[in-house]
Design an enzyme around this catalytic site. Structure first.
Site, mmCIF file in Angstrom:
data_model
loop_
_atom_site.group_PDB
_atom_site.id
_atom_site.type_symbol
_atom_site.label_atom_id
_atom_site.label_comp_id
_atom_site.label_asym_id
_atom_site.label_seq_id
_atom_site.Cartn_x
_atom_site.Cartn_y
_atom_site.Cartn_z
ATOM 1 N N SER A 1 -46.196 -54.820 -45.677
ATOM 2 C CA SER A 1 -47.624 -55.353 -46.376
ATOM 3 C C SER A 1 -48.321 -53.707 -46.822
ATOM 4 O O SER A 1 -49.209 -53.915 -47.709
ATOM 5 C CB SER A 1 -48.412 -56.069 -45.666
ATOM 6 O OG SER A 1 -48.744 -55.408 -44.610
ATOM 7 N N SER B 1 -44.497 -53.457 -41.455
ATOM 8 C CA SER B 1 -45.507 -53.133 -42.635
ATOM 9 C C SER B 1 -45.759 -52.049 -42.984
ATOM 10 O O SER B 1 -46.038 -51.452 -44.116
ATOM 11 C CB SER B 1 -46.720 -53.981 -42.634
ATOM 12 O OG SER B 1 -46.195 -55.474 -42.841
ATOM 13 N N LYS C 1 -55.684 -48.511 -46.721
ATOM 14 C CA LYS C 1 -55.277 -50.173 -46.789
ATOM 15 C C LYS C 1 -56.465 -50.959 -47.021
ATOM 16 O O LYS C 1 -57.335 -50.870 -46.317
ATOM 17 C CB LYS C 1 -54.248 -50.532 -45.815
ATOM 18 C CG LYS C 1 -53.534 -51.797 -46.121
ATOM 19 C CD LYS C 1 -52.229 -51.976 -45.026
ATOM 20 C CE LYS C 1 -51.760 -53.190 -45.358
ATOM 21 N NZ LYS C 1 -50.668 -53.497 -44.280
#
Length: 469
Positions: A155, A179, A80
């Protein structure tokens, strides 16, 4: 689809370690897959082709020399955009951070590299990880591979889509308010939100960190099977020498304790859509068939846990996100709109006594949940009580942000209490994946994984899928 991109983490590691396939071949297959399908998803922000090829060659050389390539030999992973990897900038989706190359890897990234894992791409996210969607001004939108009209969640949405579409076997993300679990649920894959402290911070930089980030946020894996999550977590977990919240606790290979499950179909009684309720019932039936004692009973005070999570998080973020000049550049219009609308629906804790009282109440709520988990080692419930919304719905006003938070009440309760939770798919309805989450006691990550394995075993795998029309 190349057969190598359909293999799981466990299968790839076993094949590379045995010599039946090379790490180079595995990486090349996944790089080709990224080239084929990423244009249809916008999930991978940076392709780490040269570094991945060099790392694969090192794994192959180690094997050729008779060395141990590690338990994750040749496994392609995504990382990420807010996790430090020296191979590319840690941007958090922010244009003004596009050149921020970290000096060191996050310590759990170093562990994964040493175990033979090979980063092949970075995963997209909303800027500063704020929205339950994945879009930013630096890289643009990530598309839901099952339904382009619906958000992919956030996210860690980019990493979830990367894994679901076969561009990597696993992804590394984080979870402050669902997330990891929400985008995994949207993509039809699995994700582990570890217990607070089990996996160190996403950076080794020493800096002040808000109290809610210390308590609510964790880093963890996304993968297509629960066995893969277990293997990845077994490498990632453990304290480092910088993060003062990190701990080292043994991770058992299985679970042989009491097998009682509390099933909550409609946490706090705020409403649940029929297809979500059906997924929870399917999962409960799977656990019962696997020998778990299943009882429909609600865990304590989900409404208060979710409310306090929202109040604390909004109160801490508001000064930074709504004050001009705090960031060295602008946030995206979507992030500003979302957070402004969100704050409008929250009673902010804007006095010291109110803020202190919220954290004090958290301790009492955690004690109630600890007591509840003594009787029921697993809480089974929805990830979200509604289908993934259409793109833009979360920006339609304060009422939408409040409704979305209510749908995610059990999701954020795990964050609020620092508890481990696994999201696991159960099937498909209306052309979109359905799933549930299982929540266990603090440091009962192995218990949650055991329950998730039983649910997973009752249904077919949903991914990898092809996102192209």
């Amino acid at each position: 689809m190349d057969k190598l991109t359909q293999l799981t983490v466990v299968e790839i590691a076993e094949a590379v370690r045995s010599g039946s396939v090379s790490a180079t071949d595995v990486v090349e297959a996944h790089l080709a897959r990224i080239a084929e399908v990423n244009p249809a998803t916008g999930a991978a922000t940076v392709v780490l082709a040269d570094q991945a090829r060099a790392a694969a060659a090192e794994v192959d050389a180690r094997i050729a020399a008779g060395g141990d390539p590690g338990p994750l030999a040749g496994v392609p992973v995504s990382v990420k955009e807010n996790i430090d990897l020296t191979w590319s900038a840690t941007t958090s989706g922010l244009p003004f951070a596009a050149d921020h190359i970290p000096a060191e890897n996050a310590s759990f990234v170093t562990k994964l590299l040493a175990a033979g894992a090979i980063p092949v791409a970075r995963g997209n996210m909303p800027d500063v990880g704020l929205r339950w969607d994945t879009d930013n001004d630096l890289f643009g939108r990530t598309w839901n591979p099952w339904d382009r009209s619906r958000v992919p969640g956030g996210s860690s949405g980019g990493d979830a889509v990367i894994v679901a579409t076969g561009m990597a076997a696993a992804g590394l993300g984080n979870d402050y308010g669902g997330s990891l679990r929400l985008p995994a649920n949207a993509a039809g894959i699995a994700a582990l939100r570890p217990s607070a402290g089990r996996v160190p911070a996403p950076t080794r930089q020493i800096m002040p960190i808000e109290l809610s980030l210390q308590a609510f946020a964790v880093n963890g894996p996304l993968a297509r099977t629960v066995a893969d999550l277990d293997l990845l977590f077994g490498v990632m977990h453990g304290a480092d020498d910088v993060d003062p919240q990190s701990v080292t606790i043994p991770h058992p290979a299985g679970y042989d304790g009491p097998r009682r499950v509390a099933v909550t179909v409609d946490p706090a009684g705020w409403g649940v859509e029929p297809q979500v309720a059906a997924a929870v019932h399917r999962a409960a039936d799977a656990l019962a068939a696997a020998g778990w004692e299943v009882e429909q009973v609600d865990p304590p005070q989900v409404d208060r846990c979710a409310t306090l999570w929202r109040q604390i998080s909004a109160s801490e973020m508001a000064p930074a996100l709504l004050t001009p000049g705090v960031f060295p550049g602008p946030l995206s219009a979507g992030t500003v709109k979302y957070f402004t609308d969100n704050v409008a629906g929250v009673d902010l804790l804007d006095t010291a006594p109110a803020y202190a009282a919220a954290w004090a109440e958290r301790h009492a709520l955690a004690a109630l949940w600890r007591q509840f988990h003594t009787r029921y080692p697993i809480v089974l419930g929805p990830v979200t009580t509604a289908a993934m919304p259409e793109i833009g719905w979360d920006l339609s006003g304060p009422e939408a942000t409040t409704q979305q938070w209510r749908q995610h009440r059990l999701l954020v309760t795990a964050n609020f209490l620092g508890l481990p939770a696994v999201a696991v798919p159960t099937g498909v309805a209306d052309g979109r994946p359905q799933g549930v989450q299982v929540i266990s006691r603090l440091n009962g990550d192995h218990i949650a994984l055991a329950a998730a394995r039983a649910i997973e075993a009752a249904g077919p795998a949903l991914t990898p899928i092809d996102p192209r029309p």
